[in-house]
Design a protein around this motif. Sequence first.
Motif, PDB file in Angstrom:
ATOM      1  N   THR A   8      -2.404 -16.746  29.230  1.00 12.00           N
ATOM      2  CA  THR A   8      -3.382 -16.290  30.212  1.00 12.00           C
ATOM      3  C   THR A   8      -3.583 -14.792  30.071  1.00 12.00           C
ATOM      4  O   THR A   8      -2.617 -14.046  29.930  1.00 12.00           O
ATOM      5  CB  THR A   8      -2.890 -16.612  31.639  1.00 12.00           C
ATOM      6  OG1 THR A   8      -2.779 -18.034  31.765  1.00 12.00           O
ATOM      7  CG2 THR A   8      -3.828 -16.073  32.701  1.00 12.00           C
ATOM      8  N   TRP A  12      -6.317 -11.847  34.788  1.00 12.80           N
ATOM      9  CA  TRP A  12      -6.510 -12.925  35.761  1.00 12.80           C
ATOM     10  C   TRP A  12      -5.874 -12.553  37.104  1.00 12.80           C
ATOM     11  O   TRP A  12      -6.406 -12.871  38.162  1.00 12.80           O
ATOM     12  CB  TRP A  12      -5.915 -14.227  35.206  1.00 12.80           C
ATOM     13  CG  TRP A  12      -5.807 -15.337  36.190  1.00 12.80           C
ATOM     14  CD1 TRP A  12      -6.820 -16.121  36.682  1.00 12.80           C
ATOM     15  CD2 TRP A  12      -4.610 -15.798  36.836  1.00 12.80           C
ATOM     16  NE1 TRP A  12      -6.320 -17.039  37.580  1.00 12.80           N
ATOM     17  CE2 TRP A  12      -4.970 -16.867  37.685  1.00 12.80           C
ATOM     18  CE3 TRP A  12      -3.278 -15.425  36.753  1.00 12.80           C
ATOM     19  CZ2 TRP A  12      -4.042 -17.552  38.452  1.00 12.80           C
ATOM     20  CZ3 TRP A  12      -2.348 -16.109  37.523  1.00 12.80           C
ATOM     21  CH2 TRP A  12      -2.732 -17.156  38.364  1.00 12.80           C
ATOM     22  N   ARG A 119       1.700 -24.785  32.287  1.00 13.06           N
ATOM     23  CA  ARG A 119       0.676 -23.768  32.584  1.00 13.06           C
ATOM     24  C   ARG A 119       0.912 -23.160  33.960  1.00 13.06           C
ATOM     25  O   ARG A 119       0.768 -21.943  34.133  1.00 13.06           O
ATOM     26  CB  ARG A 119      -0.723 -24.374  32.477  1.00 13.06           C
ATOM     27  CG  ARG A 119      -1.856 -23.392  32.699  1.00 13.06           C
ATOM     28  CD  ARG A 119      -1.825 -22.187  31.758  1.00 13.06           C
ATOM     29  NE  ARG A 119      -2.189 -22.538  30.398  1.00 13.06           N
ATOM     30  CZ  ARG A 119      -2.218 -21.655  29.403  1.00 13.06           C
ATOM     31  NH1 ARG A 119      -1.926 -20.380  29.608  1.00 13.06           N
ATOM     32  NH2 ARG A 119      -2.525 -22.055  28.185  1.00 13.06           N
ATOM     33  N   ARG A 123       1.516 -19.210  34.727  1.00 14.85           N
ATOM     34  CA  ARG A 123       0.715 -18.477  35.713  1.00 14.85           C
ATOM     35  C   ARG A 123       1.610 -17.873  36.802  1.00 14.85           C
ATOM     36  O   ARG A 123       1.398 -16.742  37.233  1.00 14.85           O
ATOM     37  CB  ARG A 123      -0.337 -19.402  36.335  1.00 14.85           C
ATOM     38  CG  ARG A 123      -1.478 -19.805  35.368  1.00 14.85           C
ATOM     39  CD  ARG A 123      -2.462 -18.671  35.234  1.00 14.85           C
ATOM     40  NE  ARG A 123      -3.513 -18.842  34.266  1.00 14.85           N
ATOM     41  CZ  ARG A 123      -4.761 -19.237  34.548  1.00 14.85           C
ATOM     42  NH1 ARG A 123      -5.101 -19.562  35.763  1.00 14.85           N
ATOM     43  NH2 ARG A 123      -5.658 -19.299  33.597  1.00 14.85           N
ATOM     44  N   MET A 182      -8.636 -23.348  27.772  1.00 17.54           N
ATOM     45  CA  MET A 182      -8.259 -22.083  28.414  1.00 17.54           C
ATOM     46  C   MET A 182      -9.159 -20.919  27.997  1.00 17.54           C
ATOM     47  O   MET A 182      -9.257 -19.933  28.720  1.00 17.54           O
ATOM     48  CB  MET A 182      -6.791 -21.742  28.129  1.00 17.54           C
ATOM     49  CG  MET A 182      -5.807 -22.668  28.823  1.00 17.54           C
ATOM     50  SD  MET A 182      -6.047 -22.791  30.617  1.00 17.54           S
ATOM     51  CE  MET A 182      -5.635 -21.125  31.129  1.00 17.54           C
ATOM     52  N   GLY A 186      -9.705 -18.817  33.461  1.00 11.84           N
ATOM     53  CA  GLY A 186      -9.056 -17.539  33.762  1.00 11.84           C
ATOM     54  C   GLY A 186      -9.979 -16.582  34.481  1.00 11.84           C
ATOM     55  O   GLY A 186      -9.717 -15.380  34.538  1.00 11.84           O
TER      56      GLY A 186
END
Length: 193
Positions: A8, A12, A119, A123, A182, A186
């Motif tokens: 990521t 974000w 994921r 995050r 992905m 984001g």
Amino acid sequence: MLGLKLPTDPRWVNIVEKNIEEILTDHAFCEQKATSTAISLIVSFPEYTDLVQEMTALVKEEISHFKMVHDKILERGWTLGRDRKDDYVLQLLKFFPKGGSRTDQLVHRLLYAALIEARSCERFRLLSEELQDKELAEFYRKLMVSEANHYTMFLGFARQYGNREEVDKKWQQLLDYEAEIMKNLGTKETVHG
């Protein structure tokens, strides 16, 4: 450790910080959906005793996480908003074809769950390291550890119930597919968006 092919973008977190209420609402529903997934696996595959045992424990843990997030919402003077569709999960679910043997269906569901947990863990790590709100950062650090355990549990069950070589190949293909998804996400203050 998580094996994700596309990390990521740390920016974000800047999007998240502009609307903490939104991320908490989305996160609460993610915990609710994780609870539902565990219940669904119990209902669909009751003959897998060790899976049923682990999913029973997971239901308790995930619903307690839902309560923890809901409490954070209430502490801040907000109420739980409405659930929204999760574009990440909807796109992810297109990877494996429908049907197949019962074992294939179980393995696919376990791989999806493992990837969603991986994921989420990634995050949560970002939130724990980058959020300016230190109390919330610490909250996400604790949840990150739990998500990592969930990811490895689901992947382990997929390898246990399926052919290990085939499962590992499918897992790598799913990771590649997820990386493509992905690239277009984001940009929202949601756990996976």
